[in-house]
Design an enzyme around this catalytic site. Structure first.
Site, mmCIF file in Angstrom:
data_model
loop_
_atom_site.group_PDB
_atom_site.id
_atom_site.type_symbol
_atom_site.label_atom_id
_atom_site.label_comp_id
_atom_site.label_asym_id
_atom_site.label_seq_id
_atom_site.Cartn_x
_atom_site.Cartn_y
_atom_site.Cartn_z
ATOM 1 N N ASP A 143 77.891 54.994 74.498
ATOM 2 C CA ASP A 143 78.525 54.785 73.194
ATOM 3 C C ASP A 143 77.751 55.421 72.043
ATOM 4 O O ASP A 143 77.925 55.024 70.884
ATOM 5 C CB ASP A 143 78.657 53.278 72.918
ATOM 6 C CG ASP A 143 79.654 52.607 73.851
ATOM 7 O OD1 ASP A 143 80.566 53.304 74.335
ATOM 8 O OD2 ASP A 143 79.516 51.398 74.102
ATOM 9 N N LYS A 178 79.993 54.288 81.770
ATOM 10 C CA LYS A 178 81.265 54.001 81.098
ATOM 11 C C LYS A 178 81.494 54.998 79.965
ATOM 12 O O LYS A 178 80.700 55.082 79.026
ATOM 13 C CB LYS A 178 81.279 52.577 80.534
ATOM 14 C CG LYS A 178 82.598 52.212 79.850
ATOM 15 C CD LYS A 178 82.590 50.794 79.313
ATOM 16 C CE LYS A 178 81.933 50.679 77.967
ATOM 17 N NZ LYS A 178 82.777 51.296 76.874
ATOM 18 N N ASP A 227 87.042 54.262 80.221
ATOM 19 C CA ASP A 227 87.457 53.046 79.528
ATOM 20 C C ASP A 227 88.368 53.394 78.357
ATOM 21 O O ASP A 227 87.964 53.384 77.197
ATOM 22 C CB ASP A 227 86.188 52.318 79.051
ATOM 23 C CG ASP A 227 86.478 51.046 78.272
ATOM 24 O OD1 ASP A 227 87.557 50.459 78.473
ATOM 25 O OD2 ASP A 227 85.624 50.646 77.462
ATOM 26 N N LYS A 238 91.707 51.994 78.166
ATOM 27 C CA LYS A 238 92.592 50.844 77.937
ATOM 28 C C LYS A 238 94.027 51.283 77.641
ATOM 29 O O LYS A 238 94.583 51.002 76.571
ATOM 30 C CB LYS A 238 92.062 49.973 76.793
ATOM 31 C CG LYS A 238 90.650 49.439 77.007
ATOM 32 C CD LYS A 238 90.210 48.595 75.823
ATOM 33 C CE LYS A 238 88.798 48.051 75.969
ATOM 34 N NZ LYS A 238 87.758 49.104 75.865
ATOM 35 N N ASP A 296 101.073 51.325 76.639
ATOM 36 C CA ASP A 296 102.248 52.033 76.139
ATOM 37 C C ASP A 296 103.443 51.562 76.959
ATOM 38 O O ASP A 296 103.345 50.577 77.699
ATOM 39 C CB ASP A 296 102.030 53.554 76.266
ATOM 40 C CG ASP A 296 102.735 54.330 75.160
ATOM 41 O OD1 ASP A 296 103.965 54.171 75.025
ATOM 42 O OD2 ASP A 296 102.068 55.104 74.449
ATOM 43 N N THR A 311 86.409 41.091 74.530
ATOM 44 C CA THR A 311 85.284 40.181 74.280
ATOM 45 C C THR A 311 84.913 40.095 72.807
ATOM 46 O O THR A 311 84.079 39.272 72.421
ATOM 47 C CB THR A 311 84.049 40.597 75.104
ATOM 48 O OG1 THR A 311 83.775 41.988 74.887
ATOM 49 C CG2 THR A 311 84.275 40.358 76.587
ATOM 50 N N ARG A 335 74.099 48.677 74.178
ATOM 51 C CA ARG A 335 73.020 48.706 73.199
ATOM 52 C C ARG A 335 71.642 48.290 73.728
ATOM 53 O O ARG A 335 70.642 48.920 73.380
ATOM 54 C CB ARG A 335 73.402 47.873 71.974
ATOM 55 C CG ARG A 335 74.276 48.643 70.994
ATOM 56 C CD ARG A 335 74.934 47.757 69.974
ATOM 57 N NE ARG A 335 76.124 47.114 70.539
ATOM 58 C CZ ARG A 335 77.093 46.580 69.797
ATOM 59 N NH1 ARG A 335 77.005 46.590 68.498
ATOM 60 N NH2 ARG A 335 78.137 46.043 70.374
#
Length: 227
Positions: free
Chosen positions: A8, A30, A59, A61, A64, A118, A208
């Site tokens: 990330d 990921k 990832d 998600k 549609d 989450t 993180r």
């Protein structure tokens, strides 16, 4: 239980530098929405160049109409990833459409359904879905299981309950893991590794606490020892 490291970081170069530091560990990587939109398929190829044994969780998600989700899932087949996810709230018809489209592929990726993000607090979730998190997550998991998916994305707090209403082989992947008591950040329902293990979680996602560490490889090693 397996470790999935979230990529990330703000730039492709920073993510690749992180991957270089942990390339000798048996972990999943990921690739989320920001990273994939910014860096695309070339980034996935760059991961495999560093270590072809890395397994990739895409990832995105997907959410549609059923046919569009099925089209997108089939396009993902060409990317060579090992796991991807869709939103359970798209409904059983959409989830079934995805799995039916992938039936013709011999070695399809693992497909998971997102239950409750989450980042939701209980009140925030109820305002959207008009159910408490556990009740709705269980329903989503049941729908996903009946639609032929391999498992769900949930918090550690729903994992055991979901396995009880599906079965032990139905996978759970949990974001929001803080292995050593780190700050929760923008996550609301966080847990440590011991709790996740007790709740029978199959994959933990850690971001993180790894990429913000001075020595990411050392943190990965400590996590792998715990799991």
């Amino acid at each position: 239980m397996e470790l999935c490291v979230a990529l990330d970081l703000p730039t492709k170069e920073e993510n690749l530098a992180l991957i270089e530091k942990i390339q000798n560990y048996n972990v999943w990587l990921k690739v989320g929405l920001r990273t994939y939109i910014r860096d695309g398929e070339e980034f996935l190829k760059a991961i495999k160049k560093i270590n072809p044994d890395f397994k990739i969780f895409l990832d995105l998600k997907l959410y549609d109409i059923p046919n569009t989700m099925a089209d997108a899932a089939e396009s993902i087949m060409g990317l060579g990833v090992d796991m991807f996810n869709i939103h359970a709230s798209a409904g059983p018809r959409a989830m079934s459409a995805v799995m039916q489209r992938l039936q013709k592929y011999e070695n399809r990726p693992i497909v998971l359904a997102v239950t409750a993000l989450t980042s939701f607090s209980e009140d925030e979730f109820y305002a959207v879905y008009e159910r408490d998190i556990v009740t709705k997550a269980n329903q989503f998991a049941k729908d996903a299981k009946e639609s032929g998916l391999d498992g769900v994305v949930c918090s550690a707090f729903e994992s055991a309950s979901i396995k009880n209403i599906t079965d032990e082989t139905f996978m759970t992947l949990t974001p929001g893991i803080r292995p050593f008591g780190e700050d929760a950040g923008d996550q609301k329902r966080v847990a440590d590794i011991a709790f996740a293990k007790n709740e029978k979680v199959d994959f933990i996602v850690v971001g993180r606490p790894i990429y913000q560490a001075q020595n990411p490889a050392e943190v990965v090693e400590k996590i792998l020892v715990q799991i």
